[in-house]
Write a protein that holds these residues in place. Structure first.
Motif, PDB file in Angstrom:
ATOM      1  N   LYS A  68      -5.551  -2.948  -2.709  1.00  0.00           N
ATOM      2  CA  LYS A  68      -4.897  -2.474  -1.493  1.00  0.00           C
ATOM      3  C   LYS A  68      -3.379  -2.525  -1.643  1.00  0.00           C
ATOM      4  O   LYS A  68      -2.662  -1.606  -1.206  1.00  0.00           O
ATOM      5  N   ALA A  69      -2.875  -3.584  -2.260  1.00  0.00           N
ATOM      6  CA  ALA A  69      -1.427  -3.707  -2.473  1.00  0.00           C
ATOM      7  C   ALA A  69      -0.908  -2.547  -3.308  1.00  0.00           C
ATOM      8  O   ALA A  69       0.174  -2.006  -3.046  1.00  0.00           O
ATOM      9  N   LYS A  70      -1.674  -2.151  -4.313  1.00  0.00           N
ATOM     10  CA  LYS A  70      -1.300  -1.009  -5.138  1.00  0.00           C
ATOM     11  C   LYS A  70      -1.275   0.264  -4.306  1.00  0.00           C
ATOM     12  O   LYS A  70      -0.362   1.094  -4.429  1.00  0.00           O
ATOM     13  N   GLN A  71      -2.269   0.442  -3.437  1.00  0.00           N
ATOM     14  CA  GLN A  71      -2.308   1.614  -2.572  1.00  0.00           C
ATOM     15  C   GLN A  71      -1.101   1.653  -1.636  1.00  0.00           C
ATOM     16  O   GLN A  71      -0.573   2.734  -1.348  1.00  0.00           O
ATOM     17  N   TRP A  72      -0.688   0.502  -1.170  1.00  0.00           N
ATOM     18  CA  TRP A  72       0.490   0.434  -0.299  1.00  0.00           C
ATOM     19  C   TRP A  72       1.775   0.774  -1.055  1.00  0.00           C
ATOM     20  O   TRP A  72       2.790   1.091  -0.447  1.00  0.00           O
ATOM     21  N   GLY A  73       1.763   0.636  -2.365  1.00  0.00           N
ATOM     22  CA  GLY A  73       2.978   0.827  -3.145  1.00  0.00           C
ATOM     23  C   GLY A  73       3.833  -0.416  -3.208  1.00  0.00           C
ATOM     24  O   GLY A  73       5.046  -0.330  -3.465  1.00  0.00           O
TER      25      GLY A  73
END
Length: 275
Positions: free
Chosen positions: A211-216
């Motif tokens: 999820k953190a990766k998706q958030w950028g």
């Protein structure tokens, strides 16, 4: 969109491991209240023997913080970051937090401004945070599904009402999602903190990093839970150093990992590890 200078990237000791050798930070304990209750947290004031988030010798007013910084900067030239991280949640006491940042921006224009929050009251303050020149924001995300979140949090207080269980976790996650997306749209540097709790969310960290990766998000900090007295998790075992290293290795391809965290007090001052 905020214009990023090289200094933003190179002189924050938490966001950049190399910077921690030369630069320090100071945390201003101006925000005593919190809008969520984590099952591992017991905020203690005036406790000299504990080095962890939520602990401070005293709570300062915004004006007291400025006076403290004026004295500090007379003999410390290595402090690059002024941060607010509690001892409660800075956005729960948004009036005190924003007033302190306003004064710091005026009195110490060369310092980086940094905020750490659970994200519940973040979305409505992003524009003001940007205006004040805050460049680095840490959001603590311990779960990205309501079922896991319901095990981490006792309650969440939102819009003057307490919520419990999966409903509480669902509200918190939705607010974190909104706030983090707004931060990244504004060009902020964002760190995700995750408290790793054996038997609760240790097998869920991969989902958080995804999820953190998706958030950028720019970096993630996996921290071992510290068992604290008078909390529901006081008898849980803290994850081992090997377990934390294994987790970091397993999710390192998703997002850059912070490996040098000193789990700072709310009144921390100096280079990482000094206090």
């Amino acid at each position: 969109m905020i214009f990023r200078t090289k200094a933003d990237l190179d002189s924050h000791p938490c966001f950049n491991k190399k910077a921690s050798a030369n630069y320090g930070r100071v945390h201003l304990p101006v925000a005593p209240h919190c809008n969520i209750q984590c099952n591992f947290c017991n905020r203690i004031y005036d406790c000299a023997n504990e080095n962890r988030p939520g602990v401070t010798a005293k709570v300062q007013t915004p004006d007291e913080s400025v006076k403290f910084l004026e004295k500090l900067f007379k003999f410390r030239q290595d402090i690059s970051v002024i941060g607010i991280a509690g001892p409660g949640d800075p956005m729960c006491d948004a009036d005190k937090t924003l007033a302190t940042f306003e004064k710091c921006k005026s009195h110490f224009p060369n310092a980086l401004l940094c905020l750490s929050t659970n994200g519940l009251a973040l979305p409505e303050h992003v524009d003001e945070i940007v205006r004040l020149g805050v460049s680095h924001v840490t959001v603590t995300v311990n779960a990205v599904t309501p079922d896991v979140g319901s095990k981490v949090y006792s309650w969440v207080r939102y819009e003057d009402k307490n919520y419990y269980g999966e409903e509480a976790a669902r509200i918190l996650l939705a607010r974190q999602d909104e706030g983090i997306r707004k931060l990244k749209e504004a060009g902020m540097l964002v760190k995700i903190n995750t408290v790793v709790i054996p038997g609760v969310n240790i097998d869920h960290v991969q989902s958080i990093s995804t999820k953190a990766k998706q958030w950028g998000a720019d970096i993630m900090n996996c921290m071992a839970m510290i068992p604290v007295h008078d909390t529901p998790f006081e008898n849980l075992k803290s994850p081992s150093t090997d377990e934390i290293h294994r987790i970091r290795r397993s999710i390192g391809s998703d997002i850059n990992q912070m490996t040098h965290c000193s789990r700072c007090r709310a009144d921390a001052c100096g280079k990482l590890g000094e206090r």
